[in-house]
Design a protein around this motif. Structure first.
Motif, PDB file in Angstrom:
ATOM      1  N   VAL A 194      78.751   1.762  60.624  1.00 34.38           N
ATOM      2  CA  VAL A 194      79.310   2.894  59.885  1.00 34.38           C
ATOM      3  C   VAL A 194      78.291   3.423  58.868  1.00 34.38           C
ATOM      4  O   VAL A 194      78.163   4.637  58.676  1.00 34.38           O
ATOM      5  CB  VAL A 194      80.618   2.491  59.178  1.00 34.38           C
ATOM      6  CG1 VAL A 194      81.105   3.617  58.266  1.00 34.38           C
ATOM      7  CG2 VAL A 194      81.697   2.156  60.203  1.00 34.38           C
ATOM      8  N   ILE A 195      77.569   2.522  58.224  1.00 37.58           N
ATOM      9  CA  ILE A 195      76.545   2.942  57.257  1.00 37.58           C
ATOM     10  C   ILE A 195      75.450   3.742  57.952  1.00 37.58           C
ATOM     11  O   ILE A 195      74.981   4.764  57.426  1.00 37.58           O
ATOM     12  CB  ILE A 195      75.947   1.709  56.549  1.00 37.58           C
ATOM     13  CG1 ILE A 195      76.954   1.168  55.536  1.00 37.58           C
ATOM     14  CG2 ILE A 195      74.630   2.063  55.851  1.00 37.58           C
ATOM     15  CD1 ILE A 195      76.537  -0.121  54.868  1.00 37.58           C
ATOM     16  N   VAL A 196      75.039   3.305  59.129  1.00 35.80           N
ATOM     17  CA  VAL A 196      74.023   4.035  59.885  1.00 35.80           C
ATOM     18  C   VAL A 196      74.505   5.447  60.214  1.00 35.80           C
ATOM     19  O   VAL A 196      73.782   6.432  60.047  1.00 35.80           O
ATOM     20  CB  VAL A 196      73.648   3.284  61.180  1.00 35.80           C
ATOM     21  CG1 VAL A 196      72.762   4.165  62.069  1.00 35.80           C
ATOM     22  CG2 VAL A 196      72.937   1.982  60.851  1.00 35.80           C
ATOM     23  N   VAL A 197      75.753   5.554  60.657  1.00 35.62           N
ATOM     24  CA  VAL A 197      76.312   6.862  60.998  1.00 35.62           C
ATOM     25  C   VAL A 197      76.431   7.742  59.756  1.00 35.62           C
ATOM     26  O   VAL A 197      76.125   8.943  59.792  1.00 35.62           O
ATOM     27  CB  VAL A 197      77.689   6.711  61.673  1.00 35.62           C
ATOM     28  CG1 VAL A 197      78.337   8.073  61.900  1.00 35.62           C
ATOM     29  CG2 VAL A 197      77.546   5.971  62.999  1.00 35.62           C
ATOM     30  N   ALA A 198      76.858   7.151  58.638  1.00 38.17           N
ATOM     31  CA  ALA A 198      76.955   7.915  57.386  1.00 38.17           C
ATOM     32  C   ALA A 198      75.576   8.425  56.972  1.00 38.17           C
ATOM     33  O   ALA A 198      75.436   9.571  56.521  1.00 38.17           O
ATOM     34  CB  ALA A 198      77.549   7.044  56.283  1.00 38.17           C
ATOM     35  N   ALA A 199      74.546   7.588  57.135  1.00 38.73           N
ATOM     36  CA  ALA A 199      73.182   8.001  56.799  1.00 38.73           C
ATOM     37  C   ALA A 199      72.721   9.138  57.705  1.00 38.73           C
ATOM     38  O   ALA A 199      72.059  10.085  57.250  1.00 38.73           O
ATOM     39  CB  ALA A 199      72.228   6.815  56.911  1.00 38.73           C
ATOM     40  N   LEU A 200      73.071   9.077  58.973  1.00 39.34           N
ATOM     41  CA  LEU A 200      72.691  10.140  59.905  1.00 39.34           C
ATOM     42  C   LEU A 200      73.357  11.459  59.535  1.00 39.34           C
ATOM     43  O   LEU A 200      72.812  12.535  59.805  1.00 39.34           O
ATOM     44  CB  LEU A 200      73.067   9.747  61.339  1.00 39.34           C
ATOM     45  CG  LEU A 200      72.281   8.579  61.943  1.00 39.34           C
ATOM     46  CD1 LEU A 200      72.799   8.248  63.339  1.00 39.34           C
ATOM     47  CD2 LEU A 200      70.789   8.898  61.994  1.00 39.34           C
TER      48      LEU A 200
END
Length: 250
Positions: A194-200
């Motif tokens: 989820v953090i990776v997606v939020a960063a993207l």
């Protein structure tokens, strides 16, 4: 031009055959600029931190900030919905969002800090570093936002939103225990994803702001763009809090 951020999925930021809708521009002095959006983003951040200090101090003074924090979250969400349909009102809706969302952020941060001392500064640091890395990658063209990139990020975000919604509903009415609860490896993996997606999503937000400037959208869209960016940063910060709390239980 699509973005998973609900703020940027309105006609104000849509383009069709180089025709921009809902944006009447008179001259360059009344158009959206990158520097103007950055300045308004910093102002919103200051308002959010100032507001967050209220519920933060309430917690460490022995008071319960839950009602004020939840009220702030609800009002902030309502302001986002209004601004989505009335971007021309972003000039006062965006600062209002920062103030009310700050009440929520301060309360939830204080609760996590009591449970896991030192976690807030870690989450803030992680959020700041992630933002700067993403900004640098975008600014220097290392990461390019194209239609395929947008489609992947939007699909991943919608999948996360759907999962969270159904997990919440099931946990309310049944004894179902969502996978992302607890500190299992699966739960930690979900938080990391989820953090990776939020960063993207930050890349999409940067791209939308840049496109808005290129299309010469009205000056009030600086507030709109700043508000959309703040929404993503708040989401990223909360997810870092969740992940760090799970790691602290190990």
């Amino acid at each position: 031009m699509n973005s998973n951020n609900p703020f940027f999925r309105t006609k104000s930021f849509k383009e069709n055959n180089d025709v921009t809708y809902n944006a009447e521009v008179i001259d360059y002095n009344q158009t959206m600029t990158v520097s103007g959006t950055i300045n308004k983003s910093f102002l919103m951040l200051i308002l959010l931190i100032a507001s967050a200090s209220i519920t933060w101090m309430m917690t460490f003074n022995g008071q319960n900030p839950i009602l004020l924090a939840m009220g702030g979250a609800i009002v902030g969400f309502v302001l986002v919905l209004i601004a989505t349909f009335r971007p021309q009102s972003s000039g006062f809706l965006a600062p209002g969002y920062a103030i009310f969302e700050g009440l929520f952020i301060g309360g939830i941060s204080a609760i996590f800090e009591v449970m896991y001392p030192g976690i807030v500064i870690q989450a803030v640091s992680c959020t700041f570093v992630t933002f700067m890395v993403c900004f640098g990658l975008y600014k220097y063209g290392i990461v390019t936002v194209n239609e395929k990139f947008r489609s992947i990020v939007i699909a991943a975000t919608l999948a996360i939103a759907t999962y969270y919604l159904f997990s919440w509903l099931l946990s309310l009415f049944t004894s179902f225990q969502p996978v992302h609860y607890g500190n299992s490896m699966a739960s930690i993996g979900i938080s990391a994803f989820v953090i990776v997606v939020a960063a993207l999503n930050l890349f999409l937000d940067f791209d939308q702001i840049e496109r808005g400037v290129q299309q010469r959208l009205p000056k009030y869209m600086e507030w709109y763009g700043a508000m959309g960016l703040m929404i993503t940063l708040v989401w990223l910060y909360i997810e870092f809090l969740r992940l760090l709390s799970k790691l602290s239980k190990k």
